[in-house]
Design an enzyme around this catalytic site. Structure first.
Site, short mmCIF file in Angstrom:
data_model
loop_
_atom_site.label_atom_id
_atom_site.label_comp_id
_atom_site.label_asym_id
_atom_site.label_seq_id
_atom_site.Cartn_x
_atom_site.Cartn_y
_atom_site.Cartn_z
N ASP A 565 72.67 16.36 0.78
CA ASP A 565 74.02 16.41 1.14
C ASP A 565 74.07 16.04 2.73
O ASP A 565 73.18 15.47 3.38
CB ASP A 565 74.88 17.70 0.92
CG ASP A 565 73.78 18.94 1.29
OD1 ASP A 565 72.81 18.57 2.01
OD2 ASP A 565 74.21 20.08 0.68
N ASP A 566 75.31 16.46 3.22
CA ASP A 566 75.39 16.09 4.91
C ASP A 566 74.75 17.37 5.51
O ASP A 566 75.42 17.97 6.37
CB ASP A 566 76.72 16.04 5.03
CG ASP A 566 77.23 14.73 4.48
OD1 ASP A 566 76.27 13.57 4.50
OD2 ASP A 566 78.51 14.37 4.28
#
Ligand code: 6R9
Length: 695
Positions: A565-566
């Site tokens: 994910d980020d």
């Protein structure tokens, strides 16, 4: 279930241990980043002696326990929970959960109705069983030669004094208390004092900036903040009180005023008279605490009453307040600590993590103290005054279990081995790793040089959210593979899913999820249960999604491959790209920012920021510095970008979405892997960025 039987089958097929036991290959260190062709086949066996004396001595023994833990979780966990003190027994249902967003609200409860107190179980219970004079905390200061210690009896007295003070100050069960302290003994003392009176602690890592601290204060609205005036970290003086003053001013402006700022005078770092003081609000710890009573009755709480909040990074700019409750967390941290490190009462245990992170919560304070362990608490920097400091401390306190992060291993392996080998280290028995994947070459150096090829390494995979280890070796039970966290802990059912959320079996790679709850799981995000549900249970309905990628090899070993994910992982610290971006765009001359992680030799990942400037502003070295400073002051020094890349334009889709995939490739100079750029609104920006990178 399929996964359970799969996992059991995998472990059953591990017939390698009996024939291999006793054989410890001396592994050759390979250069950083270079993987062996047959990494998966590279097995490292515990010695026969180690296995024979281990709490779990064979794959078969593990299998037996694991099978019970997933087939009869209620029975398995209540047997373990019964070893703790409960004022009142939990209800009929040991665990009740809804893990599936399609079936309604996500809800997890363990030992509901059980009445207990984790501080009581850490201290009073161990004292009653005859360990009052055993050393609980061994403290080592930043300067060599500066140290201290507390027995379990003494620790209880200190905890009670602070607990009494907090009660007198009006702190009640369920109230939040923010703790902003470095690694002094006062930090675990403060956590335990809160737990004793049922207050919810929220420890903020003392490397966070005033802005970050204030953001957390505004979110949880504490009555009191516990801090200290200053601390030495290596050769550097850090004026914590300045940071707290700024944070409190900011919080007050946002409508959250704190009445009491209890400040420990850390005389070795800064004289009290040199500390800036706010009469009325600030109180010296040493002026009031010694006068408080040394006994304090326990506030008995429900197993599901909150124990603490700990903010962590997610994929938006707003940190998430991970909430853990009391009973399940207690049982889970104690049990994982005991088995993953093969803990014995004579061990001396040192975890280098700061209590400001989850590792310090679960494996400096709660897990070890619940087991009655002797715990080293180190104030300083691990390479101060030189690269041998850790091993000097190991020899000094006869540390037998040493738990640290790959980033420290990598930074020390760059120095001469002589920094290690000049110390004996013969007390060491078990090593541990946490925070990010440990690359096989760092694993080997840790194993061969630090552990003299004698000490198994427990590479523990877990998260702030999980409370304790989910995938971890049990060091006497099966052979290790350098770089693999091996198998699930008792009660944990890992699942690897593909993009569509379908479970993949056998040898595979995909997204790591968990099928059902374990006692240490977090129960919500403070004040935002909906975000809890969507962020963790929404992506792959029916499962908890970890945010990590993972593969499983032919022997059933799990290999964590990092965040998908980020979120980026810098020296084991979780940082949201969105947090760094929002710090950057708060700079008056920065119009837009896009942040990605890039491989970094020591930190694991480094922060790489693309910035677009306000129209007409020229890019310069001064501006670069000022952008980096902005991130340091908004988040903390640990989040400072390693590289700023000036981007007159960013690669965006026609709908305006930044294509990070392309930015990642530019950042890591994998220019032949840019992929399809034709869908970009302006494909020309890519070449422009590449040119500017070379400039
Ligand atoms: C305990 C902690 C969690 C993230 C997690 C993962 C990474 C942690 C790891 C590991 C591979 C290990 N991570 N331990 N990756 N092997 N042994 O670090 O919690 O700060 O919440 O970070 O760290 O990516 O998702 P937290």
């Amino acid at each position: 279930s399929m996964t359970t039987s799969n996992h059991l089958r995998h472990v059953e097929s591990l017939s390698i241990l009996p024939s291999g036991a006793g054989k410890i290959p001396r592994l050759n260190a390979v250069i950083l980043g270079e993987a062996l062709a047959s990494e998966e086949d590279d097995l490292v066996f515990p010695s026969q002696e180690f296995s024979q004396n281990a709490l779990v001595s064979s794959p078969q023994k593990y299998l037996e326990m694991y099978r019970r833990s997933v087939e009869d979780p209620a029975g398995f966990w209540s047997d373990i929970a019964s070893e703790f003190y409960w004022k009142g027994k939990w209800g009929k249902q040991v665990c009740s959960e809804n893990f599936d967003v399609r079936k309604g609200r996500i809800n997890i409860e363990w030992f509901k109705g059980g009445i207990t107190n984790i501080c009581y179980n850490c201290l009073d219970r161990n004292i009653e069983s005859g360990n009052g004079d055993k050393i609980a905390l061994l403290w080592e200061g930043n300067e060599p030669g500066c140290d201290g210690s507390l027995t379990y009896n003494q620790l209880l007295e200190k905890v009670c004094q602070l607990a009494n003070y907090l009660k007198d100050a009006g702190v009640r069960k369920g109230d939040a208390v923010v703790i902003y302290l470095p690694m002094l003994m006062e930090l675990p003392i403060a956590m335990l004092a809160c737990a004793r009176i049922g207050a919810v602690h929220s420890v903020v890592f003392a490397g966070f900036s005033a802005e970050s601290l204030s953001q957390r204060i505004v979110d949880c609205k504490p009555k009191v903040i516990l801090t200290c005036n200053a601390v030495m970290r290596g050769p550097k003086l850090i004026n914590l009180k300045h940071i707290v003053d700024a944070a409190l001013a900011e919080s007050t402006q946002k409508g959250v005023a704190i009445d009491i700022c209890l400040t420990y005078g850390n005389d070795l770092a800064m004289k009290r008279e040199d500390t800036k003081w706010h009469e009325g609000r600030d109180i010296w710890w040493q002026d009031v605490i010694p006068k408080c009573g040394t006994t304090c009755p326990v506030e008995w709480v429900d197993a599901e009453d909150p124990l603490f909040l700990l903010y962590t990074s997610g994929s938006t700019g707003k940190p998430k307040g991970v909430l853990h409750t009391t009973g399940g967390y207690m049982v889970y941290t104690a049990t994982t600590f005991k088995y993953a490190f093969d803990y014995k009462p004579i061990d001396v245990y040192w975890c280098t993590a700061d209590c400001g992170w989850i590792t310090g919560h679960s494996y400096v304070t709660y897990g070890p103290l619940l087991n009655g362990a002797t715990v080293v608490v180190y104030e300083g920097a691990p390479n101060y005054p030189n690269a041998g400091r850790c091993w000097e401390i190991v020899d000094k306190f006869k540390v037998s279990i040493f738990y640290t992060a790959p980033t420290l291993v990598r930074s020390l392996m760059r120095e001469a081995d002589e920094h290690v080998t000049r110390y004996s280290r013969k007390s060491l028995r078990v090593l541990g790793s946490v925070g990010e994947p440990i690359n096989p070459s760092a694993w080997r150096w840790f194993f061969n040089v630090v552990g003299d090829s004698r000490c198994p390494i427990s590479d523990t995979w877990w998260q702030t959210e999980t409370g304790g280890f989910l995938i971890t070796p049990l060091p006497g039970a099966w052979p290790l593979k350098p770089g693999s966290a091996t198998f699930p802990f008792f009660g944990v059912q890992p699942v690897i899913v593909d993009e569509k959320g379908s479970e993949i079996e056998g040898e595979c790679s995909g997204y790591l999820c968990v099928r059902s709850s374990w006692p240490g799981a977090f129960r919500t995000l403070y004040g935002d249960h909906e975000r809890y549900e969507t962020a963790y249970f929404g992506a792959f309905p029916g499962y908890y999604f970890s945010g990590d990628g993972c593969s499983r090899d032919k022997d059933g070993y799990y290999w964590l491959t990092g965040r998908v994910d980020d979120v980026i992982n810098v020296s084991g610290h979780r940082i949201g790209t969105a947090e760094v971006e929002s710090a950057l765009v708060s700079h008056p001359q920065c119009a837009e920012a896009a942040v990605v992680g890039v491989e970094h030799e020591v930190k694991g990942q480094g922060i790489y920021a693309f910035v677009t400037l306000v129209e007409g502003v020229p890019y310069s070295e001064d501006l670069r510095k000022s952008l980096v400073t902005t991130v340091r002051t908004q988040i903390g020094a640990f989040a400072a970008p390693d590289r700023i890349h000036w981007a007159p334009g960013l690669p965006k889709t026609r709908s305006g979405k930044i294509m990070r995939r392309i930015l990642r490739k530019i950042a890591s100079r994998q220019l032949d892997e840019l992929g399809d750029t034709s869908t970009l609104a302006d494909p020309g920006v890519v070449d422009q960025l590449i040119t500017l990178a070379d400039a």
